[in-house]
Design a protein around this motif. Structure first.
Motif, short mmCIF file in Angstrom:
data_model
loop_
_atom_site.label_atom_id
_atom_site.label_comp_id
_atom_site.label_asym_id
_atom_site.label_seq_id
_atom_site.Cartn_x
_atom_site.Cartn_y
_atom_site.Cartn_z
N ILE A 12 0.70 -1.20 0.02
CA ILE A 12 -0.13 -0.05 0.06
C ILE A 12 0.80 1.15 -0.07
O ILE A 12 0.62 2.10 -0.79
CB ILE A 12 -0.95 -0.05 1.10
N LYS A 13 2.02 1.20 0.87
CA LYS A 13 2.81 2.38 0.84
C LYS A 13 3.63 2.64 -0.35
O LYS A 13 3.66 3.62 -0.87
CB LYS A 13 3.93 2.18 2.16
N LYS A 14 3.83 1.63 -1.07
CA LYS A 14 4.82 1.59 -2.25
C LYS A 14 3.74 1.95 -3.44
O LYS A 14 4.31 2.21 -4.58
CB LYS A 14 5.51 0.44 -2.46
N GLY A 15 2.58 1.81 -2.98
CA GLY A 15 1.55 2.32 -4.12
C GLY A 15 1.11 1.21 -5.10
O GLY A 15 0.42 1.10 -6.12
N LYS A 16 1.75 0.04 -4.84
CA LYS A 16 1.18 -1.32 -5.70
C LYS A 16 0.03 -1.77 -5.41
O LYS A 16 -0.84 -2.42 -6.10
CB LYS A 16 2.36 -2.44 -5.09
N LEU A 17 -0.55 -1.41 -4.40
CA LEU A 17 -2.01 -1.80 -3.74
C LEU A 17 -2.83 -0.80 -3.29
O LEU A 17 -2.18 0.26 -2.52
CB LEU A 17 -1.80 -3.04 -2.75
N SER A 18 -3.97 -0.60 -3.52
CA SER A 18 -4.53 1.06 -3.13
C SER A 18 -5.67 0.54 -2.20
O SER A 18 -6.39 -0.39 -2.39
CB SER A 18 -5.05 1.81 -4.25
N ARG A 19 -6.03 1.34 -1.22
CA ARG A 19 -7.05 1.18 -0.28
C ARG A 19 -8.53 2.30 -0.53
O ARG A 19 -7.84 3.32 -1.26
CB ARG A 19 -6.78 1.50 1.02
N LEU A 20 -9.22 1.76 -0.37
CA LEU A 20 -10.75 2.44 -0.55
C LEU A 20 -10.69 3.29 0.81
O LEU A 20 -10.17 3.33 1.71
CB LEU A 20 -11.98 1.72 -0.79
N GLU A 21 -11.67 4.40 0.57
CA GLU A 21 -12.07 5.39 1.64
C GLU A 21 -12.36 4.80 3.10
O GLU A 21 -11.88 5.04 3.99
CB GLU A 21 -12.80 6.36 1.06
N ASN A 22 -12.77 3.42 2.91
CA ASN A 22 -13.34 2.78 4.05
C ASN A 22 -12.37 1.95 4.75
O ASN A 22 -12.36 1.02 5.54
CB ASN A 22 -14.60 1.95 3.94
N GLY A 23 -11.06 2.01 4.11
CA GLY A 23 -9.90 0.99 4.63
C GLY A 23 -9.65 -0.14 3.89
O GLY A 23 -8.87 -0.91 4.30
N LYS A 24 -10.83 -0.63 3.19
CA LYS A 24 -10.71 -1.89 2.57
C LYS A 24 -10.02 -1.80 1.39
O LYS A 24 -9.88 -0.75 0.99
CB LYS A 24 -12.15 -2.51 2.68
N VAL A 25 -9.87 -2.92 0.89
CA VAL A 25 -9.36 -3.17 -0.69
C VAL A 25 -10.20 -3.64 -1.51
O VAL A 25 -10.78 -4.73 -1.33
CB VAL A 25 -7.94 -3.84 -0.39
N ASP A 26 -10.02 -3.23 -2.73
CA ASP A 26 -10.98 -3.80 -3.82
C ASP A 26 -10.54 -5.21 -4.12
O ASP A 26 -9.40 -5.35 -4.42
CB ASP A 26 -11.06 -2.90 -5.15
N VAL A 27 -11.12 -6.41 -4.22
CA VAL A 27 -10.66 -7.64 -4.51
C VAL A 27 -9.89 -7.57 -5.79
O VAL A 27 -8.84 -8.29 -6.01
CB VAL A 27 -11.69 -8.63 -4.22
#
Length: 64
Positions: A42-57
């Motif tokens: 997430i920090k490196k930008g490889k994975l992004s979080r939604l506003e609610n803190g979850k991640v789109d599958v």
């Protein structure tokens, strides 16, 4: 109600887009990825979080 959109002589059906969201702990359990790795991605930008803190599958499937 008609769910089609008519533009420039073309007919396009409207499609409802839904996202499937997973929590960080679900990623850990289902994909066997450590919490630290998930947060690192997430920090490196490889994975992004939604506003609610979850991640789109779809993001999870793309990365893992």
């Amino acid at each position: 109600m008609d769910s089609r959109v008519y533009t420039a002589g073309l007919t396009v059906d409207r499609v409802e887009v839904r996202t499937v969201e997973v929590s960080i702990s679900e990623i850990q359990e289902r994909w066997k990825v450590s919490r630290a790795t998930v947060y690192s991605h997430i920090k490196k930008g490889k994975l992004s979080r939604l506003e609610n803190g979850k991640v789109d599958v779809s993001e999870v499937l793309r990365v893992y």
